[in-house]
Write a protein that holds these residues in place. Structure first.
Motif, PDB file in Angstrom:
ATOM      1  N   GLN A 141      89.144  26.532  93.792  1.00 55.80           N
ATOM      2  CA  GLN A 141      90.062  26.113  94.986  1.00 55.80           C
ATOM      3  C   GLN A 141      90.063  26.190  95.610  1.00 55.80           C
ATOM      4  O   GLN A 141      90.333  25.348  97.589  1.00 55.80           O
ATOM      5  CB  GLN A 141      91.822  26.345  94.332  1.00 55.80           C
ATOM      6  CG  GLN A 141      91.528  25.747  93.712  1.00 55.80           C
ATOM      7  CD  GLN A 141      93.073  26.487  93.528  1.00 55.80           C
ATOM      8  OE1 GLN A 141      93.704  27.819  93.415  1.00 55.80           O
ATOM      9  NE2 GLN A 141      94.109  26.412  91.748  1.00 55.80           N
ATOM     10  N   ALA A 142      89.498  27.548  96.470  1.00 52.17           N
ATOM     11  CA  ALA A 142      88.983  27.909  97.902  1.00 52.17           C
ATOM     12  C   ALA A 142      87.901  26.513  98.486  1.00 52.17           C
ATOM     13  O   ALA A 142      87.637  26.297  99.513  1.00 52.17           O
ATOM     14  CB  ALA A 142      88.929  29.172  98.106  1.00 52.17           C
TER      15      ALA A 142
ATOM     16  N   LYS B 139      90.007  36.741  81.069  1.00 52.66           N
ATOM     17  CA  LYS B 139      91.068  35.891  82.137  1.00 52.66           C
ATOM     18  C   LYS B 139      91.300  36.774  83.385  1.00 52.66           C
ATOM     19  O   LYS B 139      90.959  35.753  84.284  1.00 52.66           O
ATOM     20  CB  LYS B 139      92.264  37.209  81.852  1.00 52.66           C
ATOM     21  CG  LYS B 139      93.644  37.142  82.811  1.00 52.66           C
ATOM     22  CD  LYS B 139      94.689  37.672  81.943  1.00 52.66           C
ATOM     23  CE  LYS B 139      95.627  37.716  82.444  1.00 52.66           C
ATOM     24  NZ  LYS B 139      96.945  38.617  82.580  1.00 52.66           N
ATOM     25  N   PHE B 140      89.925  37.760  84.240  1.00 49.72           N
ATOM     26  CA  PHE B 140      88.945  37.946  85.761  1.00 49.72           C
ATOM     27  C   PHE B 140      88.368  36.909  85.606  1.00 49.72           C
ATOM     28  O   PHE B 140      88.760  35.770  86.684  1.00 49.72           O
ATOM     29  CB  PHE B 140      88.211  39.418  85.771  1.00 49.72           C
ATOM     30  CG  PHE B 140      88.666  39.358  86.407  1.00 49.72           C
ATOM     31  CD1 PHE B 140      88.830  39.583  87.949  1.00 49.72           C
ATOM     32  CD2 PHE B 140      87.120  39.144  86.195  1.00 49.72           C
ATOM     33  CE1 PHE B 140      88.080  39.644  89.318  1.00 49.72           C
ATOM     34  CE2 PHE B 140      86.146  39.214  88.021  1.00 49.72           C
ATOM     35  CZ  PHE B 140      86.365  39.623  89.162  1.00 49.72           C
ATOM     36  N   LEU B 141      87.469  36.474  84.478  1.00 47.61           N
ATOM     37  CA  LEU B 141      86.592  34.897  85.235  1.00 47.61           C
ATOM     38  C   LEU B 141      87.262  34.180  85.354  1.00 47.61           C
ATOM     39  O   LEU B 141      86.788  33.217  85.880  1.00 47.61           O
ATOM     40  CB  LEU B 141      85.744  35.559  83.921  1.00 47.61           C
ATOM     41  CG  LEU B 141      84.748  36.502  83.672  1.00 47.61           C
ATOM     42  CD1 LEU B 141      83.509  36.588  82.526  1.00 47.61           C
ATOM     43  CD2 LEU B 141      83.710  36.343  85.302  1.00 47.61           C
ATOM     44  N   LYS B 142      88.242  33.934  84.055  1.00 45.88           N
ATOM     45  CA  LYS B 142      89.106  33.035  84.487  1.00 45.88           C
ATOM     46  C   LYS B 142      89.536  32.831  86.007  1.00 45.88           C
ATOM     47  O   LYS B 142      89.691  31.166  86.849  1.00 45.88           O
ATOM     48  CB  LYS B 142      90.303  32.304  83.588  1.00 45.88           C
ATOM     49  CG  LYS B 142      90.537  30.831  83.243  1.00 45.88           C
ATOM     50  CD  LYS B 142      91.384  30.433  82.556  1.00 45.88           C
ATOM     51  CE  LYS B 142      92.163  29.556  82.164  1.00 45.88           C
ATOM     52  NZ  LYS B 142      92.663  29.215  81.038  1.00 45.88           N
ATOM     53  N   GLN B 143      90.481  33.404  86.312  1.00 47.40           N
ATOM     54  CA  GLN B 143      90.912  33.140  87.719  1.00 47.40           C
ATOM     55  C   GLN B 143      89.904  33.376  88.443  1.00 47.40           C
ATOM     56  O   GLN B 143      89.752  32.458  89.798  1.00 47.40           O
ATOM     57  CB  GLN B 143      91.599  34.828  87.448  1.00 47.40           C
ATOM     58  CG  GLN B 143      92.433  34.725  88.960  1.00 47.40           C
ATOM     59  CD  GLN B 143      93.008  36.164  89.242  1.00 47.40           C
ATOM     60  OE1 GLN B 143      92.938  36.831  88.439  1.00 47.40           O
ATOM     61  NE2 GLN B 143      93.834  35.561  89.709  1.00 47.40           N
TER      62      GLN B 143
END
Length: 66
Positions: free
Chosen positions: A22-23, A11-15
């Motif tokens: 996006q940035a 979950k962290f790596l996907k985020q």
């Protein structure tokens, strides 16, 4: 490793991946195609984990939009 560990890490790596993309896209749009066309940009991602004394650095190149 436990299922909870795997789930939270994924979950962290996907985020990280989604928000980083996006940035980068926002920065490219803001700079404009004249400023980015045909250029290569050096990129660096630094991962630190408090309490584990981890610092992991990934470097690479991102090509500007044509």
């Amino acid at each position: 490793m436990s299922e909870d560990f795997n789930m939270t890490m994924r979950k962290f790596l996907k985020q990280v991946g989604v928000t980083s993309q996006q940035a980068i896209e926002d920065a490219m749009r803001t700079a404009g195609s004249d400023a980015t066309a045909g250029k290569d940009f050096s990129a660096k991602m630094v991962l630190t984990i408090d309490g584990l004394e981890v610092e992991h650095i990934v470097t690479g190149t991102i090509k500007g939009r044509d």
